[in-house]
Design a protein around this motif. Structure first.
Motif, mmCIF file in Angstrom:
data_model
loop_
_atom_site.group_PDB
_atom_site.id
_atom_site.type_symbol
_atom_site.label_atom_id
_atom_site.label_comp_id
_atom_site.label_asym_id
_atom_site.label_seq_id
_atom_site.Cartn_x
_atom_site.Cartn_y
_atom_site.Cartn_z
ATOM 1 N N GLY A 86 0.778 -1.255 0.148
ATOM 2 C CA GLY A 86 -0.113 -0.018 -0.113
ATOM 3 C C GLY A 86 0.899 1.087 0.109
ATOM 4 N N LYS A 87 2.263 1.269 -0.238
ATOM 5 C CA LYS A 87 2.855 2.150 -0.302
ATOM 6 C C LYS A 87 2.784 3.085 -1.499
ATOM 7 N N VAL A 88 2.510 2.497 -2.494
ATOM 8 C CA VAL A 88 2.197 3.115 -3.680
ATOM 9 C C VAL A 88 0.462 2.865 -4.123
ATOM 10 N N THR A 89 0.030 3.773 -4.858
ATOM 11 C CA THR A 89 -1.286 3.393 -5.561
ATOM 12 C C THR A 89 -1.070 3.230 -7.054
ATOM 13 N N ALA A 90 -2.179 2.746 -7.660
ATOM 14 C CA ALA A 90 -2.182 2.787 -9.002
ATOM 15 C C ALA A 90 -2.003 3.980 -9.751
ATOM 16 N N ALA A 91 -2.869 5.070 -9.297
ATOM 17 C CA ALA A 91 -3.077 6.176 -9.782
ATOM 18 C C ALA A 91 -1.502 6.844 -9.968
ATOM 19 N N ALA A 92 -0.617 6.740 -8.598
ATOM 20 C CA ALA A 92 0.538 7.384 -8.835
ATOM 21 C C ALA A 92 1.734 6.607 -9.391
ATOM 22 N N LEU A 93 1.503 5.223 -9.658
ATOM 23 C CA LEU A 93 2.412 4.446 -10.689
ATOM 24 C C LEU A 93 2.299 4.854 -11.882
ATOM 25 N N GLU A 94 0.875 5.064 -12.476
ATOM 26 C CA GLU A 94 0.624 5.344 -13.752
ATOM 27 C C GLU A 94 1.435 6.317 -14.177
ATOM 28 N N LYS A 95 1.498 7.337 -13.108
ATOM 29 C CA LYS A 95 2.309 8.649 -13.392
ATOM 30 C C LYS A 95 3.528 8.829 -13.455
ATOM 31 N N SER A 96 4.082 8.237 -12.378
ATOM 32 C CA SER A 96 5.683 8.181 -12.114
ATOM 33 C C SER A 96 6.336 7.128 -12.748
ATOM 34 N N GLN A 97 5.689 5.812 -12.615
ATOM 35 C CA GLN A 97 6.239 4.621 -13.315
ATOM 36 C C GLN A 97 5.324 3.933 -13.860
ATOM 37 N N PRO A 98 5.116 4.108 -15.394
ATOM 38 C CA PRO A 98 4.181 3.709 -16.234
ATOM 39 C C PRO A 98 4.344 2.213 -16.719
ATOM 40 N N LEU A 99 5.759 1.712 -16.403
ATOM 41 C CA LEU A 99 6.023 0.514 -16.938
ATOM 42 C C LEU A 99 6.186 -0.513 -15.648
ATOM 43 N N PHE A 100 5.664 -0.084 -14.480
ATOM 44 C CA PHE A 100 6.094 -0.758 -13.302
ATOM 45 C C PHE A 100 5.632 -2.284 -13.454
ATOM 46 N N GLY A 101 6.637 -3.270 -13.329
ATOM 47 C CA GLY A 101 6.690 -4.577 -13.163
ATOM 48 C C GLY A 101 6.502 -5.207 -14.289
ATOM 49 N N VAL A 102 6.789 -4.553 -15.471
ATOM 50 C CA VAL A 102 6.809 -5.247 -16.893
ATOM 51 C C VAL A 102 8.237 -5.149 -17.330
ATOM 52 N N PRO A 103 8.486 -6.537 -17.847
ATOM 53 C CA PRO A 103 9.772 -6.853 -18.435
ATOM 54 C C PRO A 103 10.054 -6.254 -19.757
ATOM 55 N N PHE A 104 11.317 -6.007 -19.948
ATOM 56 C CA PHE A 104 11.754 -5.591 -21.219
ATOM 57 C C PHE A 104 13.008 -6.206 -21.632
ATOM 58 N N THR A 105 13.709 -6.336 -22.780
ATOM 59 C CA THR A 105 14.836 -6.753 -23.361
ATOM 60 C C THR A 105 15.559 -5.726 -24.019
ATOM 61 N N VAL A 106 16.985 -5.931 -24.246
ATOM 62 C CA VAL A 106 17.884 -5.042 -24.600
ATOM 63 C C VAL A 106 19.010 -5.412 -25.440
ATOM 64 N N LYS A 107 19.176 -4.839 -26.595
ATOM 65 C CA LYS A 107 20.286 -4.971 -27.449
ATOM 66 C C LYS A 107 21.780 -4.932 -26.874
ATOM 67 N N GLU A 108 22.552 -6.049 -27.220
ATOM 68 C CA GLU A 108 23.667 -6.114 -26.147
ATOM 69 C C GLU A 108 24.817 -4.765 -26.429
ATOM 70 N N ALA A 109 24.441 -4.084 -27.341
ATOM 71 C CA ALA A 109 25.114 -2.717 -27.505
ATOM 72 C C ALA A 109 24.794 -1.689 -26.763
ATOM 73 N N CYS A 110 23.594 -1.966 -25.965
ATOM 74 C CA CYS A 110 23.123 -0.841 -24.996
ATOM 75 C C CYS A 110 23.623 -1.273 -23.767
ATOM 76 N N SER A 111 24.385 -0.816 -22.896
ATOM 77 C CA SER A 111 24.729 -1.405 -21.761
ATOM 78 C C SER A 111 23.803 -1.615 -20.603
ATOM 79 N N VAL A 112 23.774 -2.761 -20.139
ATOM 80 C CA VAL A 112 22.926 -3.051 -18.965
ATOM 81 C C VAL A 112 23.907 -3.679 -17.744
ATOM 82 N N ALA A 113 23.951 -2.769 -16.711
ATOM 83 C CA ALA A 113 24.969 -3.178 -15.650
ATOM 84 C C ALA A 113 25.113 -4.562 -15.258
ATOM 85 N N GLY A 114 26.410 -5.371 -15.448
ATOM 86 C CA GLY A 114 26.531 -6.588 -14.823
ATOM 87 C C GLY A 114 26.254 -7.924 -16.338
#
Length: 519
Positions: free
Chosen positions: A102-130
């Protein structure tokens, strides 16, 4: 310029000779990835984020579903270079716990973190730590990124969870994602064909339904060509909107800074739109991405082919047909549609070659600084032809182009750069803030990887946008007679990315967009 045409004609003749031979060799090897069985994998990132915020789906369920799908298809396409699956599951659990607390609400997340909890992938030429950060080069084998690149950082700030990094050609130099470190990535619709390059691993995973959203980079078409070959949407932003910090080869403070861009790749246009909002968070120029695009107010220019010597780069009839379908639809719905002259694309090959005229090239591409470096390059080229070089044929050929300044006299650099600036001004003025330009992304559908190198000059269809600093979105438009994805690109004036995305969304509504591969 005549000798450049001779090179093109020679490579086209070799391609035409070898094509039926390779077609016979691969005639019984065609496979597509297994059909998607989990309906969760067909949702857009926008839908998934909403379901997480509202408690309808847990982030852990989504992340685990995509990890399972990646494992299922990667043995077919060979797209994944390095992964953080266990860490991603832990990230997802933390998202679910945070929401449950309950520390965050759906409305707040939609505004500040619209991809909250969604996975994504990255081209290796774009650095991802580790994770792996080699550029597909044997010389960098085992190297890991020490920090996130700008695009990855922005996505993570928006709540998205990185799963893995994906394959590219060596240092992103090629239209087929092959290197001597990780091998060749294949097309999810037909594994005997290429997935394209250089964001080919992303194209393959997303097209296969194993990633909902990916980050690619585009120097001469590296987002749009894989999107074309793999049947998905891909957007090359206007340069300057997204910082290229963390890109390999280095795209800061050299000639690439006006051509190389990070951009999103996805199966749904609403995901491109949301990703562009996230990636442009630090852009000081107003992009009006949320402003609706009304077809009735659009002016649409188009060409369906770039004239070339002996038709070496002519588009196939099926691709021309998709452009006619689109322009007819737009005209029927109120847009002003006009076929433009070849003036806008006539010098595409010239602009491609002058992109190699820089006096300052990325350090990673300078393989030898000795006085006889050119002789050694030709020796490496011969070794690569018989598989004895540590570098790929694509890489060596491109480095030769750089070394010889695109085979254009250095004295002519000022003239050709002025010509590019003039054409950029002409097109931007013509398109304004209500015009788009539709043209092919590539002259044909995906072909056999071993032959694609011989058609490297076909990147003129996409590289024109990079040279002229224009945004462009690839739009999938179904299949050709062989069951391979085809489509076209929508181009707009500088900083008018919203128009590209708006037309792409209209095309998706009218013609369906991404179609899943089946076994």
């Amino acid at each position: 310029m005549f000798r450049n045409h001779l090179i093109t004609i020679f490579m086209w003749l070799v391609y035409s000779f070898l094509r039926p031979i390779f077609a016979y060799i691969y005639s019984k090897k065609r496979k597509s990835v297994p059909a998607i069985r989990n309906p969760l994998l067909t949702f857009s990132a926008v839908e998934l984020a909403k379901k997480v915020r509202q408690g309808e789906l847990s982030s852990q369920t989504i992340v685990e579903a995509y990890i399972e799908r990646i494992k299922e298809v990667n043995c077919f396409v060979n797209a994944v270079v390095d992964e953080r699956f266990e860490a991603a599951i832990n990230d997802a659990k933390a998202c679910d716990a945070k929401l449950k607390s309950g520390k965050v609400t759906a409305a707040a997340l939609e505004k500040s973190q619209p991809l909250f909890g969604v996975p994504f992938t990255v081209k290796e030429a774009c650095s991802v730590a580790g994770l792996s950060y080699t550029g597909g080069s044997l010389a960098r084998k085992g190297m890991k990124a020490t920090e996130d690149g700008s695009a990855v950082e922005l996505m993570k700030n928006a709540g998205a969870i990185p799963l893995c990094v994906t394959n590219t050609p060596e240092f992103c130099l090629g239209t087929t994602s092959t290197n001597n470190l990780f091998g060749t990535t294949k097309n999810p619709y037909d594994t005997s064909k290429t997935c394209g390059g250089s964001s080919g691993g992303e194209g393959a995973l997303i097209g296969a339904g194993a990633s909902v959203l990916g980050i690619g980079s585009d120097i001469l078409g590296s987002i749009r060509i894989p999107s074309h070959f793999c049947g998905i949407f891909g957007h090359k932003p206007t340069p300057g909107i997204v910082s290229t910090r963390g890109h390999l080869p280095t795209a800061e403070n050299n000639a690439l800074r006006f051509m190389a861009v990070f951009g999103p790749m996805a199966r749904h246009t609403e995901d491109l739109h949301l990703a562009m909002k996230v990636l442009s968070a630090n852009c000081e120029r107003p992009l009006r991405l949320d402003e609706p695009v009304d077809v009735k107010t659009l002016r649409v220019f188009y060409v369906d082919n770039i004239d070339s010597v002996l038709g070496t780069r002519s588009t196939t009839l099926d691709i021309r047909r998709t452009i006619k379908l689109a322009t007819d639809y737009l005209a029927k719905n109120g847009a002003q549609v006009k076929q433009t002259s070849q003036e806008w694309v006539h010098d595409s090959f010239l602009f491609l070659l002058t992109s190699f005229l820089s006096k300052e090239n990325p350090e990673e591409l300078i393989t030898d600084k000795s006085p006889d470096a050119r002789k050694k390059l030709f020796l490496e080229l011969l070794k690569a032809l018989v598989g004895l070089s540590n570098n790929t044929l694509q890489f060596i050929f491109t480095v030769l182009l750089i070394e010889f300044h695109g085979f254009i006299p250095r004295a002519a650099e000022e003239y050709y750069n002025a010509k590019k600036d003039t054409m950029r001004g002409i097109i931007n003025k013509a398109l304004g803030n209500d015009g788009v330009f539709i043209c092919p992304t590539y002259p044909h559908a995906a072909s056999i990887a071993e032959l694609t190198f011989l058609r490297n000059d076909c990147v003129i269809y996409t590289s024109n946008c990079n040279c002229l600093q224009l945004p462009s979105t690839h739009v999938p438009m179904g299949f050709n007679d062989e069951g391979l994805p085809i489509g076209f690109q929508v181009i707009a004036g500088s900083y008018q990315d919203r128009l590209c995305l708006g037309v792409a969304r209209e095309m998706e509504k009218a013609f369906g967009g991404w179609i899943p591969p089946t076994s």
